[in-house]
Motif scaffolding. Structure first.
Motif, short mmCIF file in Angstrom:
data_model
loop_
_atom_site.label_atom_id
_atom_site.label_comp_id
_atom_site.label_asym_id
_atom_site.label_seq_id
_atom_site.Cartn_x
_atom_site.Cartn_y
_atom_site.Cartn_z
N ALA A 141 0.83 -1.21 0.00
CA ALA A 141 0.00 0.00 0.00
C ALA A 141 0.86 1.26 0.00
O ALA A 141 0.54 2.24 -0.68
CB ALA A 141 -0.93 -0.01 1.21
N ALA A 142 1.97 1.24 0.76
CA ALA A 142 2.86 2.39 0.78
C ALA A 142 3.47 2.64 -0.59
O ALA A 142 3.59 3.79 -1.04
CB ALA A 142 3.97 2.18 1.81
N LEU A 143 3.87 1.58 -1.28
CA LEU A 143 4.44 1.72 -2.61
C LEU A 143 3.42 2.30 -3.59
O LEU A 143 3.73 3.23 -4.35
CB LEU A 143 4.95 0.37 -3.11
CG LEU A 143 5.54 0.34 -4.52
CD1 LEU A 143 6.75 1.26 -4.62
CD2 LEU A 143 5.91 -1.09 -4.91
N VAL A 144 2.20 1.78 -3.58
CA VAL A 144 1.17 2.24 -4.51
C VAL A 144 0.83 3.71 -4.26
O VAL A 144 0.76 4.52 -5.19
CB VAL A 144 -0.09 1.36 -4.38
CG1 VAL A 144 -1.26 2.00 -5.11
CG2 VAL A 144 0.18 -0.03 -4.94
N LEU A 145 0.63 4.07 -3.00
CA LEU A 145 0.27 5.46 -2.69
C LEU A 145 1.43 6.41 -2.95
O LEU A 145 1.21 7.56 -3.37
CB LEU A 145 -0.19 5.56 -1.24
CG LEU A 145 -1.57 4.97 -0.94
CD1 LEU A 145 -1.87 4.97 0.54
CD2 LEU A 145 -2.66 5.74 -1.70
N SER A 146 2.65 5.96 -2.72
CA SER A 146 3.80 6.83 -3.00
C SER A 146 3.91 7.14 -4.49
O SER A 146 4.36 8.23 -4.87
CB SER A 146 5.09 6.16 -2.52
OG SER A 146 5.07 5.97 -1.12
#
Length: 527
Positions: A141-146
């Motif tokens: 999720a952190a990768l996608v939102l970043s």
């Protein structure tokens, strides 16, 4: 003397009269503590909140790290170096802002599913079925939102680096520091107000996200509020939980203010510092890194949406009614926000920069920092109380109508419209209005014949920005809309909760097309 006091007082009174209804949805949440929910909170403390708080904090930390690394690094490369394809990549790096996080999330979930192309290729190459990285996780999720949030840092920090000039770096190099040491000791500290401001926007957007984390199966405080209301059927506990999230938002804002310190952006330069040419593997390496970021954040998701839509072209879902509802809601919300923002701006001008009037406008715009789930609960809690307090409404259900949606959206996006209208007024030459006043043109005629025509480009830009933000907003619309009244964002969420990625692609493409409008406007402003 009394006439002078009256001239000063009425803009203040009117400004705060406009601000109060916009503050009530968030402030009214505190009244929820007067109604205990003893049957819900033990379950929340035992089963929901520990994981939600842990995931939220971990998510914010990872997103902050990734966004800073990508945003600051690419901003420095764009501002100080010339590498192959830089002119194209300068505006291409902003394109991921056009995509809502939940659209990018469901695209990558579809690509990385067990039956998706990436896992199928992994198994075909001999990889273990359980050895493929799991996207449905906090790091995923952190990768996608970043990928969709780093442009906030990139845009603000790039502008700051361009204003710095080369004196600080030259001084650091003359003292024996290498390029990397000079960057960390001189350039980065001077740009602290910029990267702190960009980082605060990233954290607030990440904290407010509901769609992407829901699709990726990551429980956060935003999803906890939704599940408490619609899963445990307790609006009271949801309102109390929303208060805790407001406190977390306030903490982010306080940390942002502390992080800026007394630093100021570097003063404007007549000409930006000369870029150093990067050739060979260094130049192509920077180009490849920037292109990879653009591809992951924009090109791959859009290409997959087009592929899914083409594959299901014979049975594309009907998006006529959701598209019409989306356009209607966006027009009403944007029109309302623009009128209120214009009123605050005019009152500020009328009050001669009165700090009380300006404080009203600033306070009313704080809703932009409040997540949509919180505003949805606040608007519902407020309107339910209004229905009970005003029985003479005759059974009119404000809480289950578009009134609730418009209230939440107006609070959420007033700051966007207000800042755009303020910027438009700053370009207005006071001498024109003074000349018209000396010539005896009445105030209403000055506004109609001089002010509004000159402000039309800025007001149109404000209208477009609010429309796009409204179209992409998911949690407030999902939680407050009348039964069966779907927008494009709600329809996308409905398809993705059932794993129907191809059906969600067609409405998602329409949302992406609308999202390109502010990106084009931002790029145009920077030229």
């Amino acid at each position: 003397m009394s006439a002078a006091v009256a001239r000063t007082a009425w803009p203040r009174v009117l400004a705060w009269a406009l601000a109060l209804p916009l503050l009530l949805p968030a402030l009214w949440l505190a009244s929820a503590f007067a109604t205990p929910a003893p049957d819900v909170w033990p379950h929340l403390f035992a089963q929901v909140l520990p994981g939600a708080v842990r995931n939220t904090l971990a998510l914010l930390g990872l997103i902050a790290t990734l966004s800073l690394l990508v945003g600051v690094g690419l901003a420095w490369a764009s501002a100080r170096y010339d590498y192959p394809g830089r002119r194209f990549l300068d505006w291409a790096l902003v394109l991921p802002m056009a995509l809502p996080g939940y659209v990018v999330a469901f695209v990558y979930v579809g690509l990385t599913d067990y039956a998706g192309p990436l896992q199928s290729a992994w198994r075909a190459l001999g990889g273990a079925a359980n050895g493929f990285p799991e996207l449905r996780s906090v790091p995923g999720a952190a990768l996608v939102l970043s990928l969709v949030l780093y442009p906030y840092v990139f845009l603000i920090v790039r502008a700051a680096f361009l204003r710095q000039g080369s004196a600080a770096m030259d001084a650091a190099r003359s003292l024996g520091h290498g390029p990397l040491s000079a960057f960390f000791r001189a350039a980065l500290p001077m740009a602290r107000p910029a990267w702190v401001a960009g980082l605060s926007l990233v954290l607030l957007e990440a904290l407010a996200d509901f769609g992407a984390v829901s699709i990726l199966g990551v429980d956060t405080l935003a999803t906890a509020i939704y599940k408490t209301w619609f899963g445990l059927y307790s609006l009271t506990a949801a309102a109390q939980l929303a208060c805790a999230m407001v406190a977390l938002v306030a903490l982010v804002l306080v940390l942002e203010r502390i992080g800026r310190g007394r630093g100021r952006h570097a003063g404007p330069q007549l000409m930006p510092p000369p870029r150093r040419p990067l050739s060979g593997w260094r130049g192509w390496g920077v180009s490849a890194l920037a292109l990879a970021v653009v591809s992951l954040g924009f090109l791959v998701p859009v290409a997959q949406l087009l592929a899914w839509s083409w594959q299901s072209r014979s049975a594309l879902p009907d998006v006529g009614a959701p598209a019409l509802n989306t356009a209607l809601l966006a027009a009403m919300a944007a029109g309302l926000v623009l009128v209120i923002a214009l009123a605050f701006t005019l009152l500020g001008r009328r009050g001669g920069g009165d700090r009380i009037v300006q404080a009203a406008g600033f306070t009313a715009g704080l809703g932009y920092a409040v997540p949509g789930t919180v505003l949805a609960v606040g608007a519902m809690w407020l309107l339910v109380a209004a229905e009970r307090a005003m029985p003479w409404l005759g059974g009119l259900a404000l809480s289950s109508s578009l009134v609730a949606v418009l209230l939440a959206l107006s609070v959420r996006f007033l700051r966007v419209g207000h800042e755009a209208t303020e910027s438009a007024f700053q370009s207005l030459r006071p001498s024109l209005l003074e000349s018209a006043r000396v010539l005896g043109v009445p105030a209403g005629a000055r506004l109609r014949r001089i002010v509004l025509p000159l402000l039309r480009p800025g007001l149109v830009a404000a209208l477009l920005l609010v429309i796009v933000e409204t179209v992409k907003e998911l949690p407030a619309t999902l939680m407050l809309r009348p039964f069966g009244w779907d927008t494009l964002a709600v329809r996308i969420y409905g398809y993705t909760t059932e794993g129907l990625w191809a059906q969600a692609a067609w409405p998602a493409l329409w949302l992406c097309l609308v999202g390109l409008v502010p990106v084009w406007w931002l790029v145009k402003q920077q030229k």
